[in-house]
Design a protein around this motif. Structure first.
Motif, PDB file in Angstrom:
ATOM      1  N   ASP A  51      12.395  57.613  20.180  1.00  0.00           N
ATOM      2  CA  ASP A  51      13.001  56.977  19.022  1.00  0.00           C
ATOM      3  C   ASP A  51      14.479  56.945  19.150  1.00  0.00           C
ATOM      4  N   SER A  52      14.552  55.898  18.262  1.00  0.00           N
ATOM      5  CA  SER A  52      16.082  55.444  18.081  1.00  0.00           C
ATOM      6  C   SER A  52      16.214  54.481  16.450  1.00  0.00           C
ATOM      7  N   THR A  53      17.325  54.802  16.080  1.00  0.00           N
ATOM      8  CA  THR A  53      17.688  54.173  15.110  1.00  0.00           C
ATOM      9  C   THR A  53      18.794  52.989  15.210  1.00  0.00           C
ATOM     10  N   ARG A  54      19.927  53.657  15.622  1.00  0.00           N
ATOM     11  CA  ARG A  54      21.365  52.657  15.807  1.00  0.00           C
ATOM     12  C   ARG A  54      21.063  51.787  17.204  1.00  0.00           C
ATOM     13  N   THR A  55      20.726  52.388  18.311  1.00  0.00           N
ATOM     14  CA  THR A  55      20.659  51.554  19.501  1.00  0.00           C
ATOM     15  C   THR A  55      19.497  50.372  19.397  1.00  0.00           C
ATOM     16  N   ARG A  56      18.476  50.699  19.033  1.00  0.00           N
ATOM     17  CA  ARG A  56      17.538  49.654  19.118  1.00  0.00           C
ATOM     18  C   ARG A  56      17.730  48.598  17.980  1.00  0.00           C
ATOM     19  N   ARG A 104      14.683  52.124  26.672  1.00  0.00           N
ATOM     20  CA  ARG A 104      15.198  53.578  26.339  1.00  0.00           C
ATOM     21  C   ARG A 104      13.663  54.170  26.738  1.00  0.00           C
ATOM     22  N   HIS A 134      23.526  56.681  28.913  1.00  0.00           N
ATOM     23  CA  HIS A 134      23.512  55.901  27.814  1.00  0.00           C
ATOM     24  C   HIS A 134      24.609  55.040  27.865  1.00  0.00           C
ATOM     25  N   GLN A 137      26.448  53.226  24.999  1.00  0.00           N
ATOM     26  CA  GLN A 137      27.242  54.378  23.832  1.00  0.00           C
ATOM     27  C   GLN A 137      28.480  54.526  24.280  1.00  0.00           C
ATOM     28  N   GLY A 270      25.789  60.142  16.740  1.00  0.00           N
ATOM     29  CA  GLY A 270      24.640  59.972  15.740  1.00  0.00           C
ATOM     30  C   GLY A 270      23.317  59.996  16.707  1.00  0.00           C
TER      31      GLY A 270
END
Ligand code: ASP
Ligand code: CP
Length: 331
Positions: A51-56, A104, A134, A137, A270
């Motif tokens: 799962d990812s919000t920011r990176t994706r 990822r 990462h 990041q 995050g």
């Protein structure tokens, strides 16, 4: 640059080049028309097994702002649930014309396997692999620290003498690992603070100081305090007595925030566990760079994709095409 797999083997000059190109990209992102024609005709595949919000989303935004075509793939809902392997999944996407694969994966080393196996010819970018690394990041964190310190005068600068303290679940954190390698390569002094149970065994070989007491670490006057998320999903044992106890000893609360130097920044990659490793006061304070980190992530990922796909020799000025050119080319 052919791939971006980790910061441990990333040359200091390449890291600085990414940060400097990201400065150019950030300049373009302040324009009304944010889109550049640079990667028109290229295809970027976002291959997310975790799962990812920011990176994706920021890789997607970065690729789109460079005019690349983007294909988003999440393992959930795909034929991975029917047992399809990484090799077959990657080759399927390559057959659809991927020039770069952003991956990822829960397994440490999966991006390197993809890059070196010969399964695909696309450039590979690691967007987080297990507890390993990462790299984008860490690059966006370094960019954020540099920007806060040097402002518009950041280009070409390293982080010599900057004190960065990384706090929390180092054991399970790929963010901590990538930052340790990158920040120290750029000259920063890195201190890790964690309960003894969350310090990796091989830390003795890392170029860092290790402390166990957060108040002592804050008293030493760090320029940046980077709080890590407690990665409950990677914990198969009890690493601390209770969340309340963790928060009391290693959480950044209002009292500790007050004890930080006035110019120190508070960072978090995050997603945050508010009330556990970081209090709402700290997360929402003017010293918090949490959202700045997200914004900078787009510029840094634009720089990485640009250097991978447009070639290191491509003139950087191409990325800073005048607003009129960008406008004209993105209709
Ligand atoms: N989002 C970061 C990662 O995927 C940090 C975290 O999840 O705690 O590594
Ligand atoms: N910082 C980070 O990688 O966030 P996501 O897990 O939401 O991508």
């Amino acid at each position: 640059m052919r791939h971006l797999l980790d910061t441990q083997t990333l040359a200091r000059e390449d890291a600085l080049r990414i940060l400097d190109v990201a400065e150019d990209m950030a300049d373009t992102q302040r324009r009304e028309i944010k889109k550049l024609p640079t990667l028109r005709g290229k295809t970027v595949v976002n291959l997310f097994f975790e799962d990812s919000t920011r990176t994706r989303i920021s890789f997607e935004a970065a690729a789109k702002r460079l005019s690349a075509d983007v294909i988003n793939f999440s393992a959930k809902g795909s034929s991975v649930s029917k047992g399809e392997s990484l090799q077959d999944t990657a080759q399927t996407l390559q057959a659809m014309g991927a020039d770069a694969v952003v991956i990822r994966h829960g397994a440490s080393g999966a991006p390197r396997t993809l890059a070196t196996s010969g399964w695909i010819s696309a450039g590979v970018v690691n967007a987080g692999d297990g507890t390993h690394e990462h790299p984008t990041q860490a690059l966006l964190d370094a960019f954020t620290i540099r920007k806060r310190r040097f402002g518009d005068d950041s280009r070409g600068r390293d982080l010599a003498g900057v004190k960065v303290t990384i706090v929390g679940d180092v054991l399970h954190s790929r963010v901590a690992r990538s930052n340790v390698w990158l920040l120290t390569a750029l000259g920063a002094e890195v201190t890790l603070v964690a309960p003894p149970t969350l310090v990796p065994q091989d830390v003795t070989g890392w170029p860092v100081e290790v402390l166990y007491d957060l108040d002592d670490a804050i008293a030493a006057g760090p320029d940046a305090l980077m709080m890590l998320r407690i990665q409950l999903e990677r914990m198969n044992a009890a690493y601390f007595p209770t969340e309340r106890e963790y928060s009391r000893r290693w959480g950044l609360d209002a009292r500790r925030l007050d004890a930080l130097g006035v110019d120190s920044i508070v960072m978090h990659p995050g997603p945050m566990n508010r009330g556990l490793e970081i209090s709402a006061e700290a997360a929402d304070s003017p010293r918090s760079t949490v959202l700045e980190q997200v914004t900078n992530g787009v510029s840094v990922r634009m720089a990485a994709l640009y250097l991978l796909l447009a070639g290191a020799d491509a003139p950087t000025t191409e990325t800073t095409a005048p607003a009129g050119t960008a406008k004209e080319n993105t209709r």
